[in-house]
Structures are given as C-alpha cells and as structure tokens.
Design a protein around this motif. Sequence first.
Motif, PDB file in Angstrom:
ATOM      1  N   LYS A   1       0.846  -1.208   0.000  1.00 47.36           N
ATOM      2  CA  LYS A   1       0.000   0.000   0.000  1.00 47.36           C
ATOM      3  C   LYS A   1       0.874   1.248   0.000  1.00 47.36           C
ATOM      4  O   LYS A   1       1.839   1.339   0.749  1.00 47.36           O
ATOM      5  CB  LYS A   1      -0.861   0.003   1.261  1.00 47.36           C
ATOM      6  N   ILE A   2       0.494   2.230  -0.812  1.00 49.07           N
ATOM      7  CA  ILE A   2       1.222   3.500  -0.817  1.00 49.07           C
ATOM      8  C   ILE A   2       0.567   4.427   0.214  1.00 49.07           C
ATOM      9  O   ILE A   2      -0.641   4.656   0.149  1.00 49.07           O
ATOM     10  CB  ILE A   2       1.213   4.124  -2.225  1.00 49.07           C
ATOM     11  N   PRO A   3       1.347   4.910   1.194  1.00 48.80           N
ATOM     12  CA  PRO A   3       0.751   5.732   2.255  1.00 48.80           C
ATOM     13  C   PRO A   3       0.097   6.985   1.670  1.00 48.80           C
ATOM     14  O   PRO A   3       0.659   7.630   0.784  1.00 48.80           O
ATOM     15  CB  PRO A   3       1.950   6.107   3.136  1.00 48.80           C
ATOM     16  N   GLN A   4      -1.069   7.299   2.189  1.00 47.75           N
ATOM     17  CA  GLN A   4      -1.788   8.504   1.750  1.00 47.75           C
ATOM     18  C   GLN A   4      -1.257   9.717   2.516  1.00 47.75           C
ATOM     19  O   GLN A   4      -0.860   9.579   3.660  1.00 47.75           O
ATOM     20  CB  GLN A   4      -3.292   8.341   2.013  1.00 47.75           C
ATOM     21  N   PRO A   5      -1.233  10.908   1.869  1.00 40.44           N
ATOM     22  CA  PRO A   5      -0.797  12.104   2.598  1.00 40.44           C
ATOM     23  C   PRO A   5      -1.680  12.301   3.836  1.00 40.44           C
ATOM     24  O   PRO A   5      -2.887  12.051   3.777  1.00 40.44           O
ATOM     25  CB  PRO A   5      -1.012  13.238   1.591  1.00 40.44           C
TER      26      PRO A   5
END
Length: 334
Positions: A235-239
């Motif tokens: 998963k790509i971390p969300q801002p």
Amino acid sequence: MTTHPTRTALRLLFDFVGAIEVFNLSSIDTLNPVSPQAAAITRLFLGVLVILAVIFVLVSGLVVYAIVRYRERPGSSMPRQLAGSRKLEFLWTAVPIGLLATVFVFTAKTMRAANPKKGTRPADLLVVGHQWWWEVKYLKSGVITANEIHLPVGKAVLIQLEAADVIHDFWVPQLGRKIDAIPGHTNYLWLRADRPGVYSGICAEFCGTEHAWMRFEVVVQSPEEFTAWEQAQLKIPQPPSEPEALAGMKLFNELTCVNCHRLAGTRANQTAGPDLTHLAQRRMLAGGAAVNNPQTLAEWLKDPDRIKPGSNMPNFHLSDAQVRALVAYLETTK
Ligand code: CUA
C-alpha cells in the motif's frame, strides 16, 4: 577533541549492556536450530565436540595414569623403555587419519545440507548489506523494507545477497549458515524456518565502527499472516490530514531526507539510507540499535549519534517542534 581510553571503554561496555537490554541476545542461539540447514550444522558441531571430548579424556587420563603409576619412589627403577614399535607407530598414525576422514565426510555432508544448490530457480529475496543496515527487497511482489525479513513458515526462500560498500556477513544462527555479502559478487543462501517466531540476525563480519549495530530480525509467520503483511507493505501511504503530520511531510520533502531515503508516494527514492515507506510498522530502528516507537524515533531524529554513535544518519539540529512534526508524519506511514 580527544577521547580518553577509559571513557571509550566505558562507552563500549554501556553499548554492550544496552545491546543485551534492547536486543534479545538470547535468541542468538546456535544450539537451537529451527531449520534443516541449521540442524545439520548443530549436529556436526555436537558430533565433533563428542569426538574431541573422547580424545581429551583419553589423553589426559593416560597422562595422569603415567604420572601416578611411574612416579619416582624410593627404590624404584627405570620403567621399561620401548622404541621402534611398528604396532604402536601404525596405531597412532591410523587412528587420527581415520578420525580426520570421518570429520571430513560429515563436514562435506553438512556443507551440502546447509547450503543446497541454487538450481535454475530465480531468487525470491534481494538482501543488500550497507554500512550499517540491511536493505530487503522481495523480487516478486516488489516490497521493499529494511532490517526486517518476513517469511512464511516452512517455506524455503532463496536469498540473493549483495553489498553496497564493504564486506558484510549475513547470519541468522537459528536458521542456518553465515555467508558473506561482498561488493561486486553475488552470493546465494536458502533461508527457511519451521516454527513461527522472531529470529535475530547479525552482521558477522567486521565492517566499520557500527558493525555491532547491524542487526536484523526474521519474522516467521503463517502463510495467511505473511500474505497480509505483504499486501500491507504494498500500500502507498496517503498524505496525512492532521496539521502536525502535514507540517512533517512538508519538512520531510524540504530537508535532505529525500536525498538518502525512499518513501513510496513521495519524491524520496534513494537507497543510501533505509526505505521509510512503512517505518512505523517496523519493530526496530537503526539496524537494531533501538526498539521502534514514537519516542525513540524522536530521539533518533534529534541526535542519531546518541543511539548509534558514528552512524551515517546526520544530525540536522532539528528543533523540538520539527522533530514532533516529522515523527507525526512518519507515524502515519503505516
Ligand atoms: Cu556489516 Cu559488520
């Protein structure tokens, strides 16, 4: 500035005591194998130990017997002298040769068992030794992490081992043999664990001042847990939305963090320092020098040398507010 030798010695002692506290040193256990590879090594060690013990008891027993039995006493004469006995010469040449041949055969068998052939199968995992941390890349899924290897229980994983700077040595005592990580030369190693748990690994080749803090952990999970971990890592971390974390994200991009680290979803894409994408999920910081929690992360950012003297992480002389913001941001990247 010169450092007094006593101070250096004391610091090394404190480092060592700290190492016992921080890092579960009891899990650096060579006699408690959890894989067929490590079991073969332990068997060889114990087998050779038994042979050596028998030789020790036999030789010291004979010496003691000779001292007591043939000691000089009033009226005693010279014991019988023996020279040129073919039988004895043959015996004490043949027995050691036989023992050495036995140890040789068992060693060769152990070498085969401890490091099975690579075959034609591509590697599953790329591990790169850096001064002083381990880069870990799952070649199929693309997961990148540092100082922490996750494995599904009972499955043999082929590691491709490289080094970025100097020679390091990869060793998980409970799981198998040591093997060097050499710049410009790739080595391969099978890693497998037959019981879930956390196994400690160390760098076993002196590689500079912080060699002792080049540790890692192998986290062995059920196949389901492992898959869940792998999915979470992808998963790509969300801002973040929270103001302090947002300020931290801004700082992270403005400071030189991005010149050395990678954090998926940001412009940070370097490998001089560990990947920080899911830093908050990791158990340890700085190659095992500290347990990972918001407090130690703050201490690390404030003054890396206090946790790992001589580490390549620079001291940016951050203000307390900057440290709080960076920690808030990094804690959101779960
Ligand atoms: Cu890397 Cu010692």
